[in-house]
Write a protein that holds these residues in place. Structure first.
Motif, PDB file in Angstrom:
ATOM      1  N   LEU A  70       0.830  -1.214   0.000  1.00  0.00           N
ATOM      2  CA  LEU A  70       0.000   0.000   0.000  1.00  0.00           C
ATOM      3  C   LEU A  70       0.862   1.261   0.000  1.00  0.00           C
ATOM      4  CD1 LEU A  70      -2.945  -0.684   2.453  1.00  0.00           C
ATOM      5  CD2 LEU A  70      -3.124   0.396   0.228  1.00  0.00           C
ATOM      6  N   ARG A  71       1.846   1.264   0.869  1.00  0.00           N
ATOM      7  CA  ARG A  71       2.688   2.450   0.992  1.00  0.00           C
ATOM      8  C   ARG A  71       3.473   2.691  -0.291  1.00  0.00           C
ATOM      9  NH1 ARG A  71       6.430   1.577   5.565  1.00  0.00           N
ATOM     10  NH2 ARG A  71       7.678   0.707   3.913  1.00  0.00           N
ATOM     11  N   GLN A  72       4.065   1.642  -0.847  1.00  0.00           N
ATOM     12  CA  GLN A  72       4.854   1.812  -2.064  1.00  0.00           C
ATOM     13  C   GLN A  72       3.986   2.206  -3.256  1.00  0.00           C
ATOM     14  OE1 GLN A  72       7.407  -1.546  -2.707  1.00  0.00           O
ATOM     15  NE2 GLN A  72       8.658  -1.079  -0.925  1.00  0.00           N
ATOM     16  N   LEU A  73       2.806   1.621  -3.362  1.00  0.00           N
ATOM     17  CA  LEU A  73       1.915   2.000  -4.464  1.00  0.00           C
ATOM     18  C   LEU A  73       1.437   3.446  -4.315  1.00  0.00           C
ATOM     19  CD1 LEU A  73      -0.147  -1.267  -4.985  1.00  0.00           C
ATOM     20  CD2 LEU A  73       1.550  -0.267  -6.537  1.00  0.00           C
ATOM     21  N   THR A  74       1.235   3.875  -3.089  1.00  0.00           N
ATOM     22  CA  THR A  74       0.838   5.259  -2.842  1.00  0.00           C
ATOM     23  C   THR A  74       1.936   6.210  -3.311  1.00  0.00           C
ATOM     24  OG1 THR A  74      -0.568   4.655  -0.974  1.00  0.00           O
ATOM     25  CG2 THR A  74       0.202   6.938  -1.054  1.00  0.00           C
TER      26      THR A  74
END
Length: 189
Positions: free
Chosen positions: A146-150
């Motif tokens: 989630l964090r990396q895709l954000t």
């Protein structure tokens, strides 16, 4: 610049390997599991947008929600993650929903910004502990995804590249001795 080179630079910018990075380089030609189709429902996109906005909120620059990261994430999960990674990701989203209900007796979208932040910081702490003991070749924690895709969605968007980073539409000459002032934005071009 070739896509491979751009992805390598993004990886360096984010400080590590992008989950599913090999798949990005292969062109994201993976079949999606049937369960991932639910990510494209309006309610799920709104949920992802709220999570992304909590991770990267609006300040003097636009936030992740304004940059359309909520709609970006499902496409990347569908096209670039393995079935196992997709399963972990979907289970993680359900975990956030369940934990929000359990701890705050309310849906994540209805929590205050402070409550959302507190919940995601706790989940990120759990992620850090779990990833210490995870084998290097295993599936990453859903919150890492989630964090990396954000971050990828935001900094590769027009808003992220032009307002959060320094952007020159037509870059000029190379200057290897450019003065850096503390607080300068990173370059998008």
């Amino acid at each position: 610049m070739e896509r491979r080179e751009a992805l390598k630079r993004l990886t360096l910018l984010f400080g590590g390997a992008i989950i599913g990075g090999q798949l990005f380089l292969e062109g994201c030609a993976r079949k999606a599991s049937a369960d991932v189709a639910t990510l494209f429902e309006e309610e799920q996109i709104a949920f992802l947008a709220e999570i992304a906005e909590t991770i990267l909120p609006k300040t003097s620059t636009p936030g992740a929600k304004e940059a359309g990261v909520g709609a970006f994430i499902p496409v990347m999960v569908r096209d670039c993650y393995t079935d196992e990674e997709q399963k972990v990701f979907l289970e993680g989203l359900q975990h956030i929903r369940d934990r929000s209900e359990k701890e705050y007796k309310n849906a994540f979208e209805k929590l205050t910004a402070e409550q959302r932040n507190k919940l995601l910081v706790a989940i990120d702490g759990e992620r850090a502990e779990q990833e210490k003991s995870r084998p290097a070749d295993g599936v990453h924690h859903y919150f890492s995804m989630l964090r990396q895709l954000t971050l990828l969605g935001f900094f590769s968007s027009e808003l992220g590249a032009t307002q959060a980073l320094r952007y020159v539409a037509i870059p000029g000459k190379y200057d290897g001795n450019l003065d850096y002032k503390k607080g300068d934005k990173a370059w998008a071009t």
